[in-house]
Design a protein around this motif. Structure first.
Motif, PDB file in Angstrom:
ATOM      1  N   MET A   1      -4.714  -3.559  -0.693  1.00 17.03           N
ATOM      2  CA  MET A   1      -5.292  -2.274  -0.665  1.00 17.03           C
ATOM      3  C   MET A   1      -4.422  -1.244  -1.266  1.00 17.03           C
ATOM      4  N   ARG A   2      -4.912  -0.246  -1.782  1.00 20.72           N
ATOM      5  CA  ARG A   2      -4.036   0.866  -2.303  1.00 20.72           C
ATOM      6  C   ARG A   2      -3.527   1.751  -1.395  1.00 20.72           C
ATOM      7  N   LEU A   3      -2.237   1.977  -1.289  1.00 16.15           N
ATOM      8  CA  LEU A   3      -1.824   3.033  -0.293  1.00 16.15           C
ATOM      9  C   LEU A   3      -1.541   4.634  -0.906  1.00 16.15           C
ATOM     10  N   LEU A   4      -1.719   5.469  -0.228  1.00 16.24           N
ATOM     11  CA  LEU A   4      -1.667   6.651  -0.737  1.00 16.24           C
ATOM     12  C   LEU A   4      -0.247   7.169  -1.110  1.00 16.24           C
ATOM     13  N   SER A   5       0.610   6.290  -0.286  1.00 11.81           N
ATOM     14  CA  SER A   5       2.010   6.585  -0.591  1.00 11.81           C
ATOM     15  C   SER A   5       2.430   6.337  -1.906  1.00 11.81           C
ATOM     16  N   ALA A   6       1.615   5.330  -2.513  1.00 13.63           N
ATOM     17  CA  ALA A   6       2.360   4.810  -3.802  1.00 13.63           C
ATOM     18  C   ALA A   6       2.078   6.008  -5.069  1.00 13.63           C
ATOM     19  N   ASN A   7       1.309   6.928  -4.545  1.00 16.25           N
ATOM     20  CA  ASN A   7       0.719   7.857  -5.602  1.00 16.25           C
ATOM     21  C   ASN A   7       1.639   9.338  -5.360  1.00 16.25           C
ATOM     22  N   VAL A   8       2.456   9.308  -4.277  1.00 17.39           N
ATOM     23  CA  VAL A   8       3.094  10.685  -3.595  1.00 17.39           C
ATOM     24  C   VAL A   8       4.497  10.281  -3.826  1.00 17.39           C
ATOM     25  N   VAL A   9       5.130  11.331  -4.469  1.00 19.82           N
ATOM     26  CA  VAL A   9       6.477  11.294  -4.387  1.00 19.82           C
ATOM     27  C   VAL A   9       7.078  12.221  -3.377  1.00 19.82           C
ATOM     28  N   PRO A  10       7.759  11.798  -2.124  1.00 16.79           N
ATOM     29  CA  PRO A  10       8.293  12.618  -1.161  1.00 16.79           C
ATOM     30  C   PRO A  10       9.222  13.674  -1.681  1.00 16.79           C
ATOM     31  N   ASP A  11       9.134  14.429  -0.882  1.00 19.24           N
ATOM     32  CA  ASP A  11      10.238  15.647  -1.177  1.00 19.24           C
ATOM     33  C   ASP A  11      11.595  15.414  -0.594  1.00 19.24           C
ATOM     34  N   GLN A  24       3.136   0.072 -14.511  1.00 19.46           N
ATOM     35  CA  GLN A  24       3.491  -1.398 -15.025  1.00 19.46           C
ATOM     36  C   GLN A  24       2.333  -2.270 -14.475  1.00 19.46           C
ATOM     37  N   GLY A  25       2.031  -3.297 -15.245  1.00 14.41           N
ATOM     38  CA  GLY A  25       0.986  -4.289 -15.001  1.00 14.41           C
ATOM     39  C   GLY A  25       1.886  -5.610 -14.638  1.00 14.41           C
ATOM     40  N   GLY A  26       1.426  -6.561 -15.722  1.00 16.93           N
ATOM     41  CA  GLY A  26       1.833  -7.830 -15.150  1.00 16.93           C
ATOM     42  C   GLY A  26       1.246  -8.687 -15.989  1.00 16.93           C
ATOM     43  N   PRO A  27       1.598 -10.040 -15.704  1.00 14.04           N
ATOM     44  CA  PRO A  27       1.097 -11.062 -16.448  1.00 14.04           C
ATOM     45  C   PRO A  27      -0.481 -11.065 -16.348  1.00 14.04           C
ATOM     46  N   LEU A 175     -12.193  -6.836 -15.560  1.00 16.62           N
ATOM     47  CA  LEU A 175     -10.966  -7.230 -15.494  1.00 16.62           C
ATOM     48  C   LEU A 175     -10.482  -6.874 -14.002  1.00 16.62           C
ATOM     49  N   GLY A 176     -10.470  -5.845 -13.426  1.00 19.55           N
ATOM     50  CA  GLY A 176     -10.239  -5.435 -12.155  1.00 19.55           C
ATOM     51  C   GLY A 176     -11.186  -6.491 -11.168  1.00 19.55           C
ATOM     52  N   ASP A 177     -12.212  -6.570 -11.421  1.00 20.51           N
ATOM     53  CA  ASP A 177     -13.086  -7.664 -10.534  1.00 20.51           C
ATOM     54  C   ASP A 177     -12.827  -9.198 -10.589  1.00 20.51           C
ATOM     55  N   LEU A 178     -12.167  -9.419 -11.467  1.00 21.95           N
ATOM     56  CA  LEU A 178     -11.469 -10.648 -11.715  1.00 21.95           C
ATOM     57  C   LEU A 178     -10.025 -10.903 -10.847  1.00 21.95           C
ATOM     58  N   CYS A 179      -9.637  -9.680 -11.168  1.00 23.27           N
ATOM     59  CA  CYS A 179      -8.140  -9.727 -10.149  1.00 23.27           C
ATOM     60  C   CYS A 179      -8.694  -9.531  -8.732  1.00 23.27           C
ATOM     61  N   ALA A 180      -9.599  -8.927  -8.369  1.00 23.90           N
ATOM     62  CA  ALA A 180      -9.946  -9.008  -6.759  1.00 23.90           C
ATOM     63  C   ALA A 180     -10.366 -10.078  -6.487  1.00 23.90           C
ATOM     64  N   LEU A 185      -5.339  -7.505  -5.245  1.00 24.43           N
ATOM     65  CA  LEU A 185      -5.707  -6.176  -5.079  1.00 24.43           C
ATOM     66  C   LEU A 185      -5.012  -5.032  -5.770  1.00 24.43           C
ATOM     67  N   ALA A 186      -3.754  -5.177  -5.976  1.00 20.88           N
ATOM     68  CA  ALA A 186      -2.890  -4.251  -6.539  1.00 20.88           C
ATOM     69  C   ALA A 186      -3.257  -4.164  -8.025  1.00 20.88           C
ATOM     70  N   ALA A 187      -3.230  -5.298  -8.873  1.00 25.12           N
ATOM     71  CA  ALA A 187      -3.679  -5.352 -10.142  1.00 25.12           C
ATOM     72  C   ALA A 187      -4.996  -4.849 -10.281  1.00 25.12           C
ATOM     73  N   ALA A 188      -5.903  -5.187  -9.356  1.00 27.16           N
ATOM     74  CA  ALA A 188      -7.448  -4.581  -9.563  1.00 27.16           C
ATOM     75  C   ALA A 188      -7.484  -3.117  -9.484  1.00 27.16           C
ATOM     76  N   TRP A 189      -6.870  -2.473  -8.658  1.00 25.63           N
ATOM     77  CA  TRP A 189      -6.791  -1.076  -8.638  1.00 25.63           C
ATOM     78  C   TRP A 189      -6.047  -0.448  -9.924  1.00 25.63           C
ATOM     79  N   LEU A 190      -5.102  -1.158 -10.330  1.00 26.94           N
ATOM     80  CA  LEU A 190      -4.630  -0.828 -11.629  1.00 26.94           C
ATOM     81  C   LEU A 190      -5.716  -0.532 -12.779  1.00 26.94           C
ATOM     82  N   CYS A 191      -6.458  -1.748 -12.929  1.00 26.84           N
ATOM     83  CA  CYS A 191      -7.728  -1.816 -13.490  1.00 26.84           C
ATOM     84  C   CYS A 191      -8.640  -0.701 -13.322  1.00 26.84           C
TER      85      CYS A 191
END
Length: 223
Positions: A1-11, A24-27, A175-180, A185-191
């Motif tokens: 599951m993708r969290l909104l906080s992953a895309n927000v930089v706190p002040d 960054q992706g991965g293998p 590729l995202g479907d394969l990851c899912a 799911l983290a890799a899937a959302w990247l794709c």
């Protein structure tokens, strides 16, 4: 599951001058440089993509490479979602043997093992005739390999497609479907996010948008 906080930089009051976001992706995923370019950079202009594919198709016709010409327009659709008017009729009417074979192979989706077993090797045989657009055939072959249980083979093919064309929307979606399917799911959302940055309105991504809407509705605490 993708969290909104992953895309927000706190002040935090900490100066961030001189820093930039990285991806960054991965293998089993495209190179980080490709993911970063596609995810954070500007998407190609659809009009420029169309003009380039049309020019490639015309050059292929002039050289007598008819399948290569047809695949230029398939690549356009898989990149931007745009379908050239009359493409289906043109494919049906071209008497070229390779185009006829491609038409036969693609007449049915790889929904059964029998169909997929015939499709995969036939697409491999057509690669030479496909010329500079052989990677388009690989994207179709990946679906057949996955239907045959060859998820790793499918993944390898999709990575080759992305290497050939880093803005091939359909390859990122698949590729995202394969990851899912592997519960990554983290890799899937990247794709999927890479695909949406290239062509946010592409119909191939409708189910991704539907999934995101469902998650936002059922789990609003994460969005």
């Amino acid at each position: 599951m993708r969290l909104l906080s992953a895309n927000v930089v706190p002040d935090s009051g900490t100066p961030l001058d001189g820093y930039r976001r990285v991806v960054q992706g991965g293998p089993g995923l495209p190179d980080d440089s490709i993911l970063e370019r596609v995810t954070l950079g500007a998407a190609p202009d659809p009009n420029a993509v169309r003009e380039r594919r049309q020019a490639e198709a015309e050059a292929s016709v002039d050289a007598g490479r008819m399948l290569e010409s047809v695949l230029a327009f398939f690549e356009l659709t898989l990149e931007t979602g745009e379908t050239m008017p009359g493409l289906g009729e043109a494919v049906q009417s071209i008497p070229d043997a390779d185009v006829r074979r491609f038409r036969e192979v693609m007449s049915q989706p790889p929904s059964t093992r029998e169909i997929a077993s015939a499709m995969a090797p036939a697409l491999v045989e057509l690669r030479t005739a496909a010329g500079r657009h052989a990677h388009v055939l690989m994207s179709f072959e990946a679906g057949a390999r996955r239907a045959l249980g060859g998820a790793q083979e499918a993944r390898a093919l999709l990575l080759e497609v992305i290497e050939a064309n880093p803005f091939f929307t359909g390859a990122y979606k698949d590729l995202g479907d394969l990851c899912a399917a592997d519960s990554d799911l983290a890799a899937a959302w990247l794709c999927w996010d890479a695909a949406r940055n290239i062509a946010p309105g592409h119909k191939l991504l409708n189910d991704v948008s539907a999934l995101e809407e469902m998650l936002a509705t059922e789990h609003p605490e994460f969005f």
